[in-house]
Design an enzyme around this catalytic site. Structure first.
Site, PDB file in Angstrom:
ATOM      1  N   ASP A  17       0.860  -1.190   0.000  1.00 48.94           N
ATOM      2  CA  ASP A  17       0.000   0.000   0.000  1.00 48.94           C
ATOM      3  C   ASP A  17       0.899   1.243   0.000  1.00 48.94           C
ATOM      4  OD1 ASP A  17      -2.990   0.801   1.902  1.00 48.94           O
ATOM      5  OD2 ASP A  17      -1.792   2.063   0.585  1.00 48.94           O
ATOM      6  N   ASP A 115      -3.473   2.098  -5.497  1.00 48.21           N
ATOM      7  CA  ASP A 115      -2.172   2.078  -4.815  1.00 48.21           C
ATOM      8  C   ASP A 115      -1.982   0.856  -3.933  1.00 48.21           C
ATOM      9  OD1 ASP A 115      -3.945   2.716  -2.709  1.00 48.21           O
ATOM     10  OD2 ASP A 115      -2.358   3.767  -1.644  1.00 48.21           O
ATOM     11  N   GLU A 116      -2.818  -0.146  -4.118  1.00 38.79           N
ATOM     12  CA  GLU A 116      -2.854  -1.221  -3.130  1.00 38.79           C
ATOM     13  C   GLU A 116      -3.121  -2.566  -3.795  1.00 38.79           C
ATOM     14  OE1 GLU A 116      -5.884  -0.213  -0.284  1.00 38.79           O
ATOM     15  OE2 GLU A 116      -5.953  -2.259   0.468  1.00 38.79           O
TER      16      GLU A 116
HETATM   17  N1  DCP Z   1      -8.827   7.813  -1.782  1.00 39.83           N
HETATM   18  C1  DCP Z   1      -9.901   8.638  -2.051  1.00 39.83           C
HETATM   19  N2  DCP Z   1     -10.980   8.679  -1.204  1.00 39.83           N
HETATM   20  C2  DCP Z   1     -11.005   7.893  -0.109  1.00 39.83           C
HETATM   21  C3  DCP Z   1      -9.922   7.039   0.186  1.00 39.83           C
HETATM   22  C4  DCP Z   1      -8.842   7.030  -0.683  1.00 39.83           C
HETATM   23  O1  DCP Z   1      -9.884   9.346  -3.051  1.00 39.83           O
HETATM   24  N3  DCP Z   1     -12.066   7.929   0.713  1.00 39.83           N
HETATM   25  C5  DCP Z   1      -7.671   7.844  -2.702  1.00 39.83           C
HETATM   26  C6  DCP Z   1      -6.625   8.795  -2.234  1.00 39.83           C
HETATM   27  C7  DCP Z   1      -5.545   7.956  -1.676  1.00 39.83           C
HETATM   28  C8  DCP Z   1      -5.671   6.672  -2.459  1.00 39.83           C
HETATM   29  O2  DCP Z   1      -7.056   6.573  -2.791  1.00 39.83           O
HETATM   30  O3  DCP Z   1      -4.270   8.543  -1.833  1.00 39.83           O
HETATM   31  C9  DCP Z   1      -5.231   5.462  -1.691  1.00 39.83           C
HETATM   32  O4  DCP Z   1      -6.036   5.240  -0.554  1.00 39.83           O
HETATM   33  P1  DCP Z   1      -5.445   4.742   0.817  1.00 39.83           P
HETATM   34  O5  DCP Z   1      -6.607   4.333   1.660  1.00 39.83           O
HETATM   35  O6  DCP Z   1      -4.347   3.760   0.596  1.00 39.83           O
HETATM   36  O7  DCP Z   1      -4.877   6.077   1.471  1.00 39.83           O
HETATM   37  P2  DCP Z   1      -3.483   6.751   1.284  1.00 39.83           P
HETATM   38  O8  DCP Z   1      -2.614   6.010   0.345  1.00 39.83           O
HETATM   39  O9  DCP Z   1      -3.719   8.183   0.900  1.00 39.83           O
HETATM   40  O10 DCP Z   1      -2.907   6.757   2.736  1.00 39.83           O
HETATM   41  P3  DCP Z   1      -2.235   5.567   3.568  1.00 39.83           P
HETATM   42  O11 DCP Z   1      -0.865   6.054   3.882  1.00 39.83           O
HETATM   43  O12 DCP Z   1      -3.076   5.419   4.779  1.00 39.83           O
HETATM   44  O13 DCP Z   1      -2.258   4.357   2.678  1.00 39.83           O
HETATM   45 MG    MG Z   2      -2.250   4.007   0.514  1.00 38.32          MG
END
Ligand code: DCP
Ligand code: MG
Length: 364
Positions: A17, A115-116
């Site tokens: 992730d 991203d995951e």
């Molecule tokens: N995303 C979004 N709306 C959401 C959740 C996520 O648009 N409610 C998008 C933005 C994030 C991406 O998806 O950058 C990936 O989601 P993640 O849950 O993996 O969150 P992040 O990568 O931003 O943070 P983390 O460090 O917790 O993985």
């Molecule tokens: Mg993420």
């Protein structure tokens, strides 16, 4: 059953992730953003108060900004928040780069979001923690982005692992540590535990894995139905769901064949409606969207025509709309007399609904 579920699971699974994905990309491309609280979303001051935060960098998170928060609320929590509008094309391209790297390690890849992903690396000869380190290195090399990786023998533990030392961390949960790991886990971190379940557990005085472990399967079933089983086995660090390789999925569709050929336009229309409903249901169940809709028509002479329509954004999962699109194609191919033996409706160019949800929402 129980004996089977407790058999030793010898798979080796990684959950990868990217840390604060959209935000990290924007900070990479504009280093000045690294020192400020950053929210990816529309600036409410420039959009009549509208906008939602897709994600935030860690400075902004410390001020209480988080994904899915209204931009206006985020600004209230963090008045000096810097807004950058999301650039989905860029994130999609990076996601493609990352997925190519995954393929250097295994072909058993289950993407969960841009991203995951889960990677089953059981067939790879190298030790899983080594693979995790190599994978992180390759992603950094190619994209200059950091990620977190969880390593274990099932998907739930791998996912819990990647969350455990975020950002930029690796957590390995081998068999001998797994049971302790889940016993000490706060109840909110168990898969599938949302607000409602959490409230229920709070009332029951269940706060962590240890409390959950103490509950019997019957008790859990009474409280939560079939989800009770999932919880019971999660508390025992057991989960057999395989890494579902979705890269092989090319299409989702349905066909109907007719013993007695159709001659009536309204029958064709009815059939397309039914097919569309089935396909839509299937797509929704699998949380998929499609950018290409293909209509297939075979007539009495066994002449088969397929006609596809491709859009830049996925089709709306609206059965009536899809049936109308199919009829447009049908009417063009068979303006009058016809004798139809088969009708089909198929989606291809499949994308995960989760990938699109934000971009569709934000482009409103
Ligand atoms: N995303 C979004 N709306 C959401 C959740 C996520 O648009 N409610 C998008 C933005 C994030 C991406 O998806 O950058 C990936 O989601 P993640 O849950 O993996 O969150 P992040 O990568 O931003 O943070 P983390 O460090 O917790 O993985
Ligand atoms: Mg993420």
């Amino acid at each position: 059953m129980a004996e089977f579920l407790q058999a030793k699971d010898n798979r080796r699974i990684l959950h990868v992730d990217i840390d604060a994905f959209y935000a990290q990309v924007e900070m990479r491309d504009n280093p000045a953003l690294r020192k400020v609280p950053l929210g990816i979303g529309r600036d409410p001051d420039l959009h009549h108060g509208h906008g939602v935060i897709a994600t935030a960098n860690y400075i902004a998170r410390r001020a209480g900004v988080h994904s899915a928060m209204e931009s206006i609320e985020a600004k209230r929590a963090c008045p000096n928040l810097v807004f950058v509008a999301p650039d989905f094309e860029k994130y999609r391209a990076i996601s493609g780069q990352i997925h190519q790297i995954f393929h250097e390690f295994t072909d058993m890849i289950e993407p969960v979001a841009l991203d995951e992903a889960y990677l089953d690396v059981t067939a790879n000869k190298m030790a899983a923690p080594t693979l995790a380190a190599q994978l992180r290195h390759r992603i950094w090399q190619e994209t200059q982005l950091t990620c977190s990786v969880g390593v274990s023998y099932n998907k739930v533990l791998a996912k819990l692992g990647s969350e455990h030392h975020k950002p930029n961390g690796v957590t390995v949960i081998p068999h001998e540590l797994a049971q302790d790991f889940v016993l000490n886990l706060p109840i909110k971190d168990f898969r599938g535990v949302g607000k409602k379940t959490l409230e229920k557990f709070e009332k029951m005085g269940v706060t962590d894995g240890r409390d959950l472990y103490a509950m019997s399967l019957d008790e859990l079933r009474v409280q939560f139905g079939s989800f009770g089983d999932v919880l019971y086995w999660q508390a025992r660090a057991t989960h057999f769901s395989p890494v579902k390789d979705r890269s092989v999925r090319q299409s989702v569709g349905k066909e109907s064949t007719f013993e007695l050929a159709l001659h009536d336009r309204s029958e064709v229309e009815m059939t397309f409606k039914t097919l569309a409903e089935k396909v839509v249901l299937n797509m929704k169940k699998k949380k998929l969207l499609g950018r290409t809709l293909t209509v297939k028509i075979r007539d009495d002479d066994f002449k088969t025509q397929t006609k596809g329509m491709t859009q830049a954004v996925p089709f709306e999962l609206d059965a009536a709309f899809l049936a109308r699109q199919a009829m447009l194609i049908f009417d063009e191919a068979y303006p009058d007399n016809f004798s139809i033996r088969l009708l089909g409706l198929t989606f291809s160019n499949i994308v995960e609904q989760k990938y699109e949800a934000v971009s569709l929402f934000d482009s409103l």
